[in-house]
Design a protein around this motif. Structure first.
Motif, PDB file in Angstrom:
ATOM      1  N   ALA A 112    -120.632   5.144  -6.743  1.00  0.00           N
ATOM      2  CA  ALA A 112    -120.644   5.198  -8.211  1.00  0.00           C
ATOM      3  C   ALA A 112    -121.085   6.577  -8.690  1.00  0.00           C
ATOM      4  CB  ALA A 112    -121.559   4.119  -8.770  1.00  0.00           C
ATOM      5  N   ARG A 113    -122.116   7.150  -8.078  1.00  0.00           N
ATOM      6  CA  ARG A 113    -122.566   8.498  -8.464  1.00  0.00           C
ATOM      7  C   ARG A 113    -121.475   9.531  -8.219  1.00  0.00           C
ATOM      8  NH1 ARG A 113    -127.305   6.718  -6.082  1.00  0.00           N
ATOM      9  NH2 ARG A 113    -126.870   7.846  -4.168  1.00  0.00           N
ATOM     10  N   ARG A 114    -120.759   9.414  -7.099  1.00  0.00           N
ATOM     11  CA  ARG A 114    -119.682  10.352  -6.773  1.00  0.00           C
ATOM     12  C   ARG A 114    -118.555  10.251  -7.801  1.00  0.00           C
ATOM     13  NH1 ARG A 114    -118.371  14.490  -2.931  1.00  0.00           N
ATOM     14  NH2 ARG A 114    -120.252  13.707  -1.948  1.00  0.00           N
ATOM     15  N   LEU A 115    -118.189   9.036  -8.174  1.00  0.00           N
ATOM     16  CA  LEU A 115    -117.128   8.856  -9.170  1.00  0.00           C
ATOM     17  C   LEU A 115    -117.560   9.372 -10.539  1.00  0.00           C
ATOM     18  CD1 LEU A 115    -115.789   5.334  -8.161  1.00  0.00           C
ATOM     19  CD2 LEU A 115    -114.674   7.549  -7.785  1.00  0.00           C
ATOM     20  N   ILE A 116    -118.818   9.145 -10.907  1.00  0.00           N
ATOM     21  CA  ILE A 116    -119.332   9.658 -12.182  1.00  0.00           C
ATOM     22  C   ILE A 116    -119.287  11.180 -12.196  1.00  0.00           C
ATOM     23  CG2 ILE A 116    -121.457   9.898 -13.536  1.00  0.00           C
ATOM     24  CD1 ILE A 116    -122.011   6.916 -12.808  1.00  0.00           C
ATOM     25  N   LEU A 117    -119.515  11.806 -11.062  1.00  0.00           N
ATOM     26  CA  LEU A 117    -119.447  13.259 -10.953  1.00  0.00           C
ATOM     27  C   LEU A 117    -118.066  13.776 -11.340  1.00  0.00           C
ATOM     28  CD1 LEU A 117    -120.996  15.806  -9.780  1.00  0.00           C
ATOM     29  CD2 LEU A 117    -119.804  15.306  -7.657  1.00  0.00           C
ATOM     30  N   TYR A 118    -117.007  13.035 -10.984  1.00  0.00           N
ATOM     31  CA  TYR A 118    -115.632  13.436 -11.279  1.00  0.00           C
ATOM     32  C   TYR A 118    -115.160  12.989 -12.665  1.00  0.00           C
ATOM     33  CZ  TYR A 118    -115.175  14.447  -6.291  1.00  0.00           C
ATOM     34  OH  TYR A 118    -115.336  14.958  -5.027  1.00  0.00           O
ATOM     35  N   ARG A 119    -115.902  12.165 -13.344  1.00  0.00           N
ATOM     36  CA  ARG A 119    -115.458  11.572 -14.607  1.00  0.00           C
ATOM     37  C   ARG A 119    -115.222  12.604 -15.703  1.00  0.00           C
ATOM     38  NH1 ARG A 119    -119.515   7.524 -17.099  1.00  0.00           N
ATOM     39  NH2 ARG A 119    -120.617   9.467 -17.324  1.00  0.00           N
ATOM     40  N   LEU A 120    -116.076  13.591 -15.800  1.00  0.00           N
ATOM     41  CA  LEU A 120    -116.021  14.612 -16.846  1.00  0.00           C
ATOM     42  C   LEU A 120    -115.969  13.957 -18.223  1.00  0.00           C
ATOM     43  CD1 LEU A 120    -113.646  17.136 -15.056  1.00  0.00           C
ATOM     44  CD2 LEU A 120    -116.139  17.164 -15.127  1.00  0.00           C
ATOM     45  N   ARG A 121    -114.929  14.221 -19.021  1.00  0.00           N
ATOM     46  CA  ARG A 121    -114.882  13.682 -20.388  1.00  0.00           C
ATOM     47  C   ARG A 121    -113.948  12.485 -20.529  1.00  0.00           C
ATOM     48  NH1 ARG A 121    -114.925  19.569 -22.407  1.00  0.00           N
ATOM     49  NH2 ARG A 121    -117.123  19.805 -22.918  1.00  0.00           N
ATOM     50  N   ARG A 122    -113.535  11.920 -19.440  1.00  0.00           N
ATOM     51  CA  ARG A 122    -112.624  10.766 -19.512  1.00  0.00           C
ATOM     52  C   ARG A 122    -113.354   9.558 -20.085  1.00  0.00           C
ATOM     53  NH1 ARG A 122    -107.494  10.928 -16.545  1.00  0.00           N
ATOM     54  NH2 ARG A 122    -107.486  12.842 -15.373  1.00  0.00           N
ATOM     55  N   LYS A 123    -112.607   8.727 -20.787  1.00  0.00           N
ATOM     56  CA  LYS A 123    -113.164   7.508 -21.383  1.00  0.00           C
ATOM     57  C   LYS A 123    -113.160   6.405 -20.323  1.00  0.00           C
ATOM     58  CE  LYS A 123    -111.729   8.899 -25.914  1.00  0.00           C
ATOM     59  NZ  LYS A 123    -110.815   8.697 -27.024  1.00  0.00           N
ATOM     60  N   VAL A 124    -114.136   6.497 -19.417  1.00  0.00           N
ATOM     61  CA  VAL A 124    -114.236   5.586 -18.287  1.00  0.00           C
ATOM     62  C   VAL A 124    -115.698   5.177 -18.111  1.00  0.00           C
ATOM     63  CG1 VAL A 124    -113.990   5.422 -15.775  1.00  0.00           C
ATOM     64  CG2 VAL A 124    -112.262   6.602 -17.099  1.00  0.00           C
ATOM     65  N   THR A 125    -115.915   3.897 -17.838  1.00  0.00           N
ATOM     66  CA  THR A 125    -117.242   3.388 -17.522  1.00  0.00           C
ATOM     67  C   THR A 125    -117.234   2.949 -16.065  1.00  0.00           C
ATOM     68  OG1 THR A 125    -117.494   2.594 -19.779  1.00  0.00           O
ATOM     69  CG2 THR A 125    -118.983   1.678 -18.134  1.00  0.00           C
ATOM     70  N   ILE A 126    -118.249   3.371 -15.324  1.00  0.00           N
ATOM     71  CA  ILE A 126    -118.371   3.046 -13.909  1.00  0.00           C
ATOM     72  C   ILE A 126    -119.719   2.353 -13.718  1.00  0.00           C
ATOM     73  CG2 ILE A 126    -118.474   3.983 -11.572  1.00  0.00           C
ATOM     74  CD1 ILE A 126    -116.941   6.468 -12.814  1.00  0.00           C
ATOM     75  N   ALA A 127    -119.681   1.100 -13.299  1.00  0.00           N
ATOM     76  CA  ALA A 127    -120.931   0.350 -13.139  1.00  0.00           C
ATOM     77  C   ALA A 127    -120.771  -0.739 -12.084  1.00  0.00           C
ATOM     78  CB  ALA A 127    -121.341  -0.281 -14.464  1.00  0.00           C
ATOM     79  N   ARG A 128    -121.877  -1.077 -11.466  1.00  0.00           N
ATOM     80  CA  ARG A 128    -121.905  -2.186 -10.517  1.00  0.00           C
ATOM     81  C   ARG A 128    -121.782  -3.490 -11.300  1.00  0.00           C
ATOM     82  NH1 ARG A 128    -125.762  -1.553  -5.338  1.00  0.00           N
ATOM     83  NH2 ARG A 128    -124.841  -3.224  -4.133  1.00  0.00           N
TER      84      ARG A 128
END
Length: 188
Positions: A112-128
């Motif tokens: 999850a931390r790795r994916l958040i690193l790549y998220r930048l300004r995209r409208k995406v929520t990453i959560a368990r």
């Protein structure tokens, strides 16, 4: 025929039970539990969820549909494996398309931390998503087959149940020569 214990030069093993022509390994005794407690679910939601993952993962995400999971991975820029996991298409409570990631529980927060690193300004929520769990059974014919190898059996996502099928699944998976996770595949 019942399983029998054999002894050999310094080791003991249990011979599998024979049912007609089918040999049932001892780890596939009749199952009462299906939850894989060593797996976790990450939910990727938002209008950019599929395009966000499309540029990061090793498989096509744009054509992912419900009931047809895909095995994929996240690599380093040099092409070394970081994580392997299974993608599932899902609908959120508001009807939007979400992606569920079926991954190792021990690696879920790091992924999850790795994916958040790549998220930048995209409208995406990453959560368990602790309300869901991964389930497995060798004979649940109403559920999708494991995308890596049909002989692995059936796998699905549902609310967690009691018990743990992880030891039986691990034995079955290794017996078929299918490796998964950082410990077995390595991680850069």
């Amino acid at each position: 025929v019942r399983p029998s214990r054999c002894s050999g030069k310094g080791f003991d093993f249990v011979q599998p039970e024979r049912v007609g022509y089918f040999v049932r390994p001892s780890y596939l005794k009749p199952m009462t539990h299906t939850t894989l407690t060593d797996r976790a679910i990450l939910r990727i939601s938002g209008e950019d969820a599929k395009p966000f993952l499309q540029g990061l993962l090793t498989r096509d995400v744009l054509t992912l549909v419900a009931g047809a999971p895909r095995w994929t991975g996240l690599l380093t820029p040099q092409g070394k494996a970081l994580y392997d996991f299974i993608l599932w298409a899902a609908k959120d409570t508001d009807g939007t398309d979400d992606i569920l990631i079926d991954c190792e529980a021990a690696q879920a927060d790091a992924l999850a931390r790795r994916l958040i690193l790549y998220r930048l300004r995209r409208k995406v929520t990453i959560a368990r998503d602790p309300s869901l769990a991964v389930h497995w059974s060798p004979g649940a014919v109403d559920q999708p087959l494991d995308p890596r190898l049909p002989a692995l059996g059936h796998r699905w996502i549902a609310p967690a149940g009691n018990g743990d099928a992880a030891p039986a699944f691990r034995a079955h998976r290794l017996n078929l020569g299918v490796f998964e996770g950082a410990a077995e595949l390595g991680q850069d």
